[in-house]
Design an enzyme around this catalytic site. Structure first.
Site, mmCIF file in Angstrom:
data_model
loop_
_atom_site.group_PDB
_atom_site.id
_atom_site.type_symbol
_atom_site.label_atom_id
_atom_site.label_comp_id
_atom_site.label_asym_id
_atom_site.label_seq_id
_atom_site.Cartn_x
_atom_site.Cartn_y
_atom_site.Cartn_z
ATOM 1 N N ASP A 30 -12.461 -2.515 -11.705
ATOM 2 C CA ASP A 30 -12.705 -2.417 -10.266
ATOM 3 C C ASP A 30 -14.203 -2.574 -10.025
ATOM 4 O OD1 ASP A 30 -10.655 -1.188 -7.868
ATOM 5 O OD2 ASP A 30 -12.809 -1.357 -7.384
ATOM 6 N N LYS A 35 -13.925 4.540 -8.825
ATOM 7 C CA LYS A 35 -12.530 4.416 -9.280
ATOM 8 C C LYS A 35 -12.462 4.260 -10.795
ATOM 9 C CE LYS A 35 -10.649 2.766 -4.954
ATOM 10 N NZ LYS A 35 -9.944 1.778 -4.180
ATOM 11 N N LYS A 209 7.006 -12.217 0.267
ATOM 12 C CA LYS A 209 6.506 -10.906 0.690
ATOM 13 C C LYS A 209 6.257 -10.855 2.207
ATOM 14 C CE LYS A 209 4.774 -6.882 0.037
ATOM 15 N NZ LYS A 209 5.250 -5.703 -0.557
ATOM 16 N N ASN A 213 8.227 -8.367 4.687
ATOM 17 C CA ASN A 213 7.546 -7.375 5.523
ATOM 18 C C ASN A 213 7.751 -7.648 7.008
ATOM 19 O OD1 ASN A 213 6.763 -5.751 3.481
ATOM 20 N ND2 ASN A 213 4.651 -6.445 3.375
ATOM 21 N N TYR A 255 24.872 -12.840 5.927
ATOM 22 C CA TYR A 255 25.422 -13.590 7.056
ATOM 23 C C TYR A 255 24.383 -13.699 8.170
ATOM 24 C CZ TYR A 255 29.413 -15.595 9.435
ATOM 25 O OH TYR A 255 30.287 -16.472 10.034
ATOM 26 N N CYS A 267 30.161 -15.260 22.723
ATOM 27 C CA CYS A 267 29.785 -13.834 22.642
ATOM 28 C C CYS A 267 28.285 -13.577 22.528
ATOM 29 C CB CYS A 267 30.495 -13.189 21.459
ATOM 30 S SG CYS A 267 32.273 -13.180 21.657
HETATM 31 N N1 NAD Z 1 -0.395 -0.661 -0.755
HETATM 32 C C1 NAD Z 1 0.855 -1.085 -0.835
HETATM 33 O O1 NAD Z 1 1.824 -0.357 -0.586
HETATM 34 C C2 NAD Z 1 1.127 -2.493 -1.265
HETATM 35 C C3 NAD Z 1 2.418 -2.834 -1.654
HETATM 36 C C4 NAD Z 1 2.682 -4.134 -2.081
HETATM 37 C C5 NAD Z 1 1.662 -5.066 -2.075
HETATM 38 N N2 NAD Z 1 0.412 -4.725 -1.658
HETATM 39 C C6 NAD Z 1 -0.634 -5.744 -1.722
HETATM 40 O O2 NAD Z 1 -1.340 -5.575 -2.947
HETATM 41 C C7 NAD Z 1 -2.746 -5.858 -2.770
HETATM 42 C C8 NAD Z 1 -3.562 -4.631 -3.099
HETATM 43 O O3 NAD Z 1 -3.212 -3.603 -2.218
HETATM 44 P P1 NAD Z 1 -3.753 -2.119 -2.396
HETATM 45 O O4 NAD Z 1 -3.118 -1.312 -1.330
HETATM 46 O O5 NAD Z 1 -3.653 -1.699 -3.807
HETATM 47 O O6 NAD Z 1 -5.323 -2.353 -2.031
HETATM 48 P P2 NAD Z 1 -6.540 -1.316 -2.170
HETATM 49 O O7 NAD Z 1 -7.484 -1.659 -1.079
HETATM 50 O O8 NAD Z 1 -5.994 0.076 -2.274
HETATM 51 O O9 NAD Z 1 -7.192 -1.688 -3.570
HETATM 52 C C9 NAD Z 1 -7.825 -2.901 -3.841
HETATM 53 C C10 NAD Z 1 -8.866 -2.641 -4.923
HETATM 54 O O10 NAD Z 1 -9.399 -3.896 -5.341
HETATM 55 C C11 NAD Z 1 -10.765 -3.651 -5.690
HETATM 56 N N3 NAD Z 1 -11.475 -4.944 -5.795
HETATM 57 C C12 NAD Z 1 -11.884 -5.768 -4.816
HETATM 58 N N4 NAD Z 1 -12.478 -6.856 -5.354
HETATM 59 C C13 NAD Z 1 -12.436 -6.725 -6.706
HETATM 60 C C14 NAD Z 1 -12.845 -7.521 -7.808
HETATM 61 N N5 NAD Z 1 -13.465 -8.703 -7.617
HETATM 62 N N6 NAD Z 1 -12.616 -7.076 -9.056
HETATM 63 C C15 NAD Z 1 -11.978 -5.905 -9.238
HETATM 64 N N7 NAD Z 1 -11.567 -5.099 -8.244
HETATM 65 C C16 NAD Z 1 -11.774 -5.510 -6.976
HETATM 66 C C17 NAD Z 1 -11.239 -2.744 -4.572
HETATM 67 O O11 NAD Z 1 -12.435 -2.091 -4.935
HETATM 68 C C18 NAD Z 1 -10.052 -1.800 -4.464
HETATM 69 O O12 NAD Z 1 -10.184 -0.687 -5.318
HETATM 70 C C19 NAD Z 1 -2.861 -6.322 -1.319
HETATM 71 O O13 NAD Z 1 -2.729 -7.723 -1.272
HETATM 72 C C20 NAD Z 1 -1.667 -5.676 -0.642
HETATM 73 O O14 NAD Z 1 -1.285 -6.398 0.530
HETATM 74 C C21 NAD Z 1 0.135 -3.441 -1.292
#
Ligand code: NAD
Length: 433
Positions: A30, A35, A209, A213, A255, A267
């Site tokens: 990260d 983190k 996705k 959603n 369906y 209908c």
């Molecule tokens: N949160 C959910 O419930 C959920 C569910 C399914 C899919 N998603 C998708 O998954 C993806 C991540 O979602 P999330 O909720 O975990 O996001 P988040 O914001 O909680 O976490 C993203 C992380 O990526 C890190 N980051 C950014 N650039 C980086 C880099 N170059 N190298 C390493 N780390 C980097 C950020 O510091 C952050 O910690 C999104 O596309 C989201 O739409 C989320």
């Protein structure tokens, strides 16, 4: 397997813990030192049921660690999973900067690594991102796609609040890729995950996705509008929706979920209008219910514009009733298209196995007399003659006799219902495929 996970937010932290629990070694990356430090103390980066315990255990067993150094992570893994954030821009578009930065970092690191490496995109991204990530990794690494590395689209379906349970029990695992080897590696990675694994086209994997959603959002708002109407009428909305959900044949089922032509019949249009009128009389806003008819009209306009765009004037319509297997013409959506074509001076001939003018009776007859007074002249029983005559063939219902029709060179086929046997023909156009 040795795995690196980019992005230690919700998806990354849960993925890290669960993959480690399933027997893999995971390095998290990260850009936020905070983190990375949390993971390296055996603490989760998020608040979520069960994840604290899993991260603690896996850290103690030395199955997980974290770093800000992408080179370290890529060099010490066979699969890199991208879980970085994909926020909305101020105009609502998706910001993919973090994805492309990560691709660049993985690519640069791969320059120094031998062997095959899989890059899996777990974040939610727009169709086309897989290809762009592949180009970035290729340029930065100097390796060829599907030789030195491959990119697999693997959308995440977990929900916050039940993320760990969802991770191990997804409705399905979607893998979109163009390398058999990479897909096999991903299937091995998810060996302990329940549910079916679907190998799909890359862009379909990227699209799903958003479709999921948006549908979930539609369900919530639909149920809320139903709830608002029920409340005003003193009806228990939860009881109504419980009964609604009991119907697994038409309501909660595949369906009505095939893209194609507009709905019609005696209908759906009538009852939708009635519910909207009821809501209006109760002074209730029901924007979802209100917009359904507009969307349906839009699909009829789309069919008309496809015909108009062909630039041809002799139009043969196959199928007139609102769906196959009936002669019911009331609110048949193709009738509206025919009416418009008629008004614009197109030459029309219509075939429908279940309809001949002499047999029309009752409501059907008055509907035709009002909507299409010249229908008897347009209806033709001889399908072959119609096919010979027409410059454009519009297929408006799925009657079996249209499956194997023979068309001439230069004839445009406009398919509103997806007759698979015709798709390979020249000048074939599907309404939404
Ligand atoms: N949160 C959910 O419930 C959920 C569910 C399914 C899919 N998603 C998708 O998954 C993806 C991540 O979602 P999330 O909720 O975990 O996001 P988040 O914001 O909680 O976490 C993203 C992380 O990526 C890190 N980051 C950014 N650039 C980086 C880099 N170059 N190298 C390493 N780390 C980097 C950020 O510091 C952050 O910690 C999104 O596309 C989201 O739409 C989320």
């Amino acid at each position: 397997m040795n795995i690196s996970i980019f992005g230690l937010g919700y998806v990354g932290c849960v993925g890290m813990g669960c993959l480690a629990q399933a027997g893999h070694k995971v390095i998290g990356v990260d850009v936020q030192q905070l983190k990375v430090d949390l993971i390296n103390r055996g603490e989760a980066t998020i608040v979520e049921k069960d994840i604290d315990k899993i991260i603690k255990e896996q850290f103690q067993q030395k199955n997980i660690r974290a770093t800000t150094d992408h080179l370290d992570a890529v060099l010490n893994s066979d699969v890199s999973i991208i879980c970085v954030g994909t926020p909305s821009s101020s105009k609502g578009h998706l910001n993919l900067d973090h994805i492309y930065q990560t691709a660049e970092q993985i690519g640069r690191a791969l320059k120094n690594k031998g062997g095959f490496h899989v890059v899996a995109i777990r974040s939610t991204v727009m169709p086309g991102t897989n290809q762009r990530v592949g180009e970035i990794v290729k340029r930065a690494s100097g390796k060829k796609r599907n030789q030195g590395f491959s990119v697999v689209s693997n959308p995440e379906f977990l929900r916050e609040g039940s993320a760990v349970h969802d991770y191990f029990n997804p409705p399905l695992t979607v893998l979109g890729g163009d390398s058999e080897k990479a897909i096999e590696i991903m299937e091995r990675l998810y060996e302990k995950i329940n549910g079916p694994k679907e190998r799909v086209d890359i862009k379909a994997a990227e699209m799903i996705k958003y479709v999921n959603n948006s549908f979930h959002a539609l369900k919530v708002t639909f149920a809320n509008e139903v709830g608002n109407i029920c409340q005003h009428l003193g009806i228990d909305s939860h009881e109504v929706m419980r009964i609604f959900c009991l119907d697994r044949q038409l309501n909660l089922s595949p369906y009505y979920l095939k893209p194609g032509f507009a709905f019609g019949g005696s209908c759906l249009p009538k009852d939708l209008k009635a519910l909207n009128a009821l809501a209006h009389d109760l002074y209730l806003e029901t924007p979802v219910l209100n917009s359904i008819e507009k969307s349906n009209e839009n699909q009829k306009d789309r069919a008309f514009h496809m015909i108009e765009k062909s630039g041809k004037k002799k139009i043969g319509i196959l199928g007139l009733s609102f769906k196959v297997g009936t002669d019911d013409l009331r609110n048949s959506p193709i009738v509206d298209v025919i009416e418009k074509l008629n008004g614009k001076g197109y030459e029309l001939r219509i075939h429908d196995q279940n309809i001949s003018f002499s047999r029309l009776v009752g409501k059907n007859k008055s509907f035709v007399e009002e909507k299409l007074p010249h229908l008897c002249k347009l209806l033709q029983d001889d399908l072959d003659a119609l096919l010979q005559w027409a410059e454009v063939i519009v297929i408006a219902n799925k009657n079996e006799c249209y499956q194997g029709i023979s068309t001439r060179k230069g004839q445009t086929i406009i398919d509103l219902v997806r007759v698979a046997a015709l798709e390979s023909k020249d000048q074939y156009e599907g309404i939404c495929w």
